[in-house]
Motif scaffolding. Structure first.
Motif, PDB file in Angstrom:
ATOM      1  N   ILE A  58       1.130  -1.080   0.103  1.00 29.92           N
ATOM      2  CA  ILE A  58       0.242   0.032  -0.102  1.00 29.92           C
ATOM      3  C   ILE A  58       1.023   0.879   0.268  1.00 29.92           C
ATOM      4  CG2 ILE A  58      -1.965   1.239   0.796  1.00 29.92           C
ATOM      5  CD1 ILE A  58      -3.035  -1.181   2.801  1.00 29.92           C
ATOM      6  N   GLY A  59       1.211   2.126  -0.772  1.00 22.40           N
ATOM      7  CA  GLY A  59       2.200   3.239  -1.024  1.00 22.40           C
ATOM      8  C   GLY A  59       3.470   2.412  -0.555  1.00 22.40           C
ATOM      9  N   ALA A  60       4.046   2.843  -0.047  1.00 22.19           N
ATOM     10  CA  ALA A  60       5.780   2.689   0.359  1.00 22.19           C
ATOM     11  C   ALA A  60       5.584   1.498   1.461  1.00 22.19           C
ATOM     12  CB  ALA A  60       6.185   3.974   1.083  1.00 22.19           C
ATOM     13  N   ASP A  61       4.071   0.986   2.219  1.00 19.55           N
ATOM     14  CA  ASP A  61       4.094   0.165   3.349  1.00 19.55           C
ATOM     15  C   ASP A  61       3.852  -1.196   2.701  1.00 19.55           C
ATOM     16  OD1 ASP A  61       3.467   1.848   6.035  1.00 19.55           O
ATOM     17  OD2 ASP A  61       2.626   3.014   4.289  1.00 19.55           O
ATOM     18  N   MET A  62       4.706  -1.951   3.349  1.00 18.64           N
ATOM     19  CA  MET A  62       4.889  -3.271   2.846  1.00 18.64           C
ATOM     20  C   MET A  62       4.182  -4.654   4.066  1.00 18.64           C
ATOM     21  SD  MET A  62       5.788  -3.093  -0.580  1.00 18.64           S
ATOM     22  CE  MET A  62       6.497  -1.235  -0.572  1.00 18.64           C
ATOM     23  N   TYR A  63       2.892  -4.980   3.500  1.00 18.83           N
ATOM     24  CA  TYR A  63       2.650  -6.300   4.547  1.00 18.83           C
ATOM     25  C   TYR A  63       2.910  -7.553   4.355  1.00 18.83           C
ATOM     26  CZ  TYR A  63       0.724  -2.231   6.018  1.00 18.83           C
ATOM     27  OH  TYR A  63      -0.052  -0.612   6.339  1.00 18.83           O
ATOM     28  N   CYS A  64       3.907  -7.903   5.460  1.00 18.26           N
ATOM     29  CA  CYS A  64       4.311  -9.673   5.075  1.00 18.26           C
ATOM     30  C   CYS A  64       3.079 -10.877   5.592  1.00 18.26           C
ATOM     31  CB  CYS A  64       5.595  -9.385   5.592  1.00 18.26           C
ATOM     32  SG  CYS A  64       6.185  -8.816   4.928  1.00 18.26           S
ATOM     33  N   ASP A  65       3.236 -11.545   5.056  1.00 19.35           N
ATOM     34  CA  ASP A  65       2.339 -12.602   6.212  1.00 19.35           C
ATOM     35  C   ASP A  65       1.021 -12.465   5.829  1.00 19.35           C
ATOM     36  OD1 ASP A  65       2.936 -15.297   7.886  1.00 19.35           O
ATOM     37  OD2 ASP A  65       1.085 -14.239   8.822  1.00 19.35           O
ATOM     38  N   THR A  66      -0.346 -13.402   5.252  1.00 18.03           N
ATOM     39  CA  THR A  66      -1.097 -13.189   5.005  1.00 18.03           C
ATOM     40  C   THR A  66      -1.746 -13.324   6.363  1.00 18.03           C
ATOM     41  OG1 THR A  66      -1.658 -16.305   5.389  1.00 18.03           O
ATOM     42  CG2 THR A  66      -0.998 -14.627   3.501  1.00 18.03           C
ATOM     43  N   ALA A  67      -1.581 -13.302   7.713  1.00 22.45           N
ATOM     44  CA  ALA A  67      -2.540 -12.864   8.589  1.00 22.45           C
ATOM     45  C   ALA A  67      -2.339 -11.908   9.418  1.00 22.45           C
ATOM     46  CB  ALA A  67      -1.522 -14.093   9.805  1.00 22.45           C
ATOM     47  N   LEU A  68      -1.469 -10.831   8.667  1.00 22.10           N
ATOM     48  CA  LEU A  68      -1.049  -9.743   9.142  1.00 22.10           C
ATOM     49  C   LEU A  68      -1.932  -8.875   7.430  1.00 22.10           C
ATOM     50  CD1 LEU A  68      -0.014  -7.025  10.663  1.00 22.10           C
ATOM     51  CD2 LEU A  68       1.728  -7.010   9.112  1.00 22.10           C
ATOM     52  N   THR A 284       7.761  -3.241  12.476  1.00 27.85           N
ATOM     53  CA  THR A 284       7.800  -2.168  11.914  1.00 27.85           C
ATOM     54  C   THR A 284       8.991  -1.767  11.919  1.00 27.85           C
ATOM     55  OG1 THR A 284       5.597  -1.327  11.334  1.00 27.85           O
ATOM     56  CG2 THR A 284       6.825  -0.244  11.141  1.00 27.85           C
ATOM     57  N   LEU A 285       9.605  -1.983  10.468  1.00 31.39           N
ATOM     58  CA  LEU A 285      10.598  -1.344  10.187  1.00 31.39           C
ATOM     59  C   LEU A 285      11.076  -0.763   9.063  1.00 31.39           C
ATOM     60  CD1 LEU A 285      11.757  -4.392  11.446  1.00 31.39           C
ATOM     61  CD2 LEU A 285      13.197  -5.044  10.002  1.00 31.39           C
ATOM     62  N   GLU A 286      11.880  -0.210   9.478  1.00 37.05           N
ATOM     63  CA  GLU A 286      12.193   1.374   8.254  1.00 37.05           C
ATOM     64  C   GLU A 286      13.202   1.067   7.895  1.00 37.05           C
ATOM     65  OE1 GLU A 286      13.066   6.154   8.310  1.00 37.05           O
ATOM     66  OE2 GLU A 286      11.651   5.593   9.190  1.00 37.05           O
ATOM     67  N   ARG A 287      13.237   0.659   5.858  1.00 32.26           N
ATOM     68  CA  ARG A 287      14.138   0.939   5.927  1.00 32.26           C
ATOM     69  C   ARG A 287      14.279   1.367   3.839  1.00 32.26           C
ATOM     70  NH1 ARG A 287      13.971  -2.761   1.502  1.00 32.26           N
ATOM     71  NH2 ARG A 287      16.038  -3.050   1.128  1.00 32.26           N
ATOM     72  N   THR A 288      15.617   1.915   3.950  1.00 28.33           N
ATOM     73  CA  THR A 288      15.360   2.411   2.490  1.00 28.33           C
ATOM     74  C   THR A 288      16.380   1.501   1.675  1.00 28.33           C
ATOM     75  OG1 THR A 288      16.172   4.181   3.981  1.00 28.33           O
ATOM     76  CG2 THR A 288      16.493   4.595   1.099  1.00 28.33           C
ATOM     77  N   GLY A 293      13.188   3.912  -2.196  1.00 29.91           N
ATOM     78  CA  GLY A 293      13.084   5.382  -1.540  1.00 29.91           C
ATOM     79  C   GLY A 293      12.886   4.560   0.116  1.00 29.91           C
ATOM     80  N   THR A 294      11.855   5.335   0.432  1.00 29.72           N
ATOM     81  CA  THR A 294      11.714   4.380   2.119  1.00 29.72           C
ATOM     82  C   THR A 294      10.586   4.119   2.268  1.00 29.72           C
ATOM     83  OG1 THR A 294      13.537   6.549   2.834  1.00 29.72           O
ATOM     84  CG2 THR A 294      11.016   5.903   4.625  1.00 29.72           C
ATOM     85  N   LEU A 295      10.937   2.708   3.160  1.00 29.44           N
ATOM     86  CA  LEU A 295       9.907   1.906   2.704  1.00 29.44           C
ATOM     87  C   LEU A 295       9.680   1.632   4.499  1.00 29.44           C
ATOM     88  CD1 LEU A 295      11.352  -0.559   0.623  1.00 29.44           C
ATOM     89  CD2 LEU A 295       9.429   1.067  -0.094  1.00 29.44           C
TER      90      LEU A 295
END
Length: 311
Positions: A58-68, A284-288, A293-295
């Protein structure tokens, strides 16, 4: 609101779980088809290491694992709910069992020597070898059921599902919930992806009828995107503000610390970044990334391990 982008491939069982949830909620989404085995350079540009399928962007947000991912879709579109009032705990517990115990029994049956031969019939031997090597690396350290034991367990679990469906159309009542979506996808693989192994379902006609009801939910409203377009979308966006939820420190690791998050088992490739949130349900982790870009990369607490990166 930013578009929903699902990184998936057609025969992925966990992707089918999410596709049906999107259908149930009648959501519009963009489909990015990714390789089923490594390498996955565009996906890893977004996640930083996590390579399991699917991933919701969703934009610059990544959701991992189907439970989340299911929780993120529930937040986006609360009705119809995946978590019925007074049965939220039961629904989540059954879903967790289905995504783990049921799934591995089903896949032990589906990918038995006979199942693998049927699945890769007509393909060059290299295709089966590459798939086996890829999934073998993901299962490193796991104890796998032998095919006969897997099939026997699968039969027992199908009978238990049939019992749950006695006198009601879905596992916990009159409407589908997260338990139904989690239990459906391993059976869908048997019935749809590798139908040579679908005979195991015939002894439970009530389960087959329930599968028909689930499949009728459809996949919502999808359009197609390329993986390079998805990376560009992330690069043009900024992570959404994090919800104001309390910091739950179970590790003695302060917010802002450099950490890794990895699955407890199956696909343990870590993602490294700065810890921006540790709530009761997620990290939630922030990485570049030089391309994306920034995620913000989000993981559920359950099933994942947080570790500090030592200098």
């Amino acid at each position: 609101m930013p578009d929903l982008i699902l990184h998936h491939y057609p025969t992925s069982p966990f992707s089918e779980k999410v596709r049906l949830i999107l259908g149930y909620k009648q959501l519009a989404w963009q489909s990015v088809v990714i390789p089923r085995i490594m390498p996955k350079p565009d996906l890893l540009a977004l996640t930083g290491g996590y390579r399991r399928t699917p991933v919701l962007q969703i934009g610059a947000d990544m959701y991992c694992d189907t439970a989340l991912i299911a929780d993120a879709l529930e937040h986006r579109q609360p009705a119809p709910t995946l978590y019925p009032e007074h049965q939220k705990g039961m629904a989540r517990v059954v879903a967790q069992w289905a995504d783990s115990t049921l799934f591995w029994a089903a896949m032990g049956h589906n990918l038995s020597p006979a199942g693998a031969a049927a699945l890769f019939a007509g393909q060059p031997p290299e295709a089966a070898q590459a798939f086996a090597a890829d999934r073998g690396a993901m299962r490193a350290g796991m104890t796998s059921l032998r095919p006969g034991d897997a099939s026997a367990a699968y039969k027992s679990y199908l009978r238990r599902l049939a019992n749950m469906l006695h006198e009601q159309p879905f596992l916990l009542g009159a409407a589908p919930c997260i338990a139904d979506f989690a239990a459906f996808h391993p059976l869908w693989f048997s019935r749809t992806v590798n139908p040579a192994m679908a005979g195991i379902l015939d002894a439970t006609p009530g389960v087959l009828a329930w599968m028909d009801r689930m499949a009728a939910l459809g996949h919502g409203h999808l359009s197609k995107r390329s993986s390079t377009e998805a990376v560009a979308i992330a690069a043009a966006a900024q992570p959404a503000p994090l919800p104001d939820e309390p910091f739950q420190d179970e590790h003695g690791i302060a917010l802002g610390s450099r950490v890794t998050v990895a699955a407890e088992s199956f696909g343990q490739e870590p993602t490294e970044g700065l810890l921006r949130a540790a709530t009761r349900t997620r990290f939630t982790l922030e990485r570049t990334d030089e391309r994306a870009g920034t995620l913000h990369v989000h993981f559920p607490r359950i099933g994942f391990v947080l570790r500090a990166v030592r200098a």
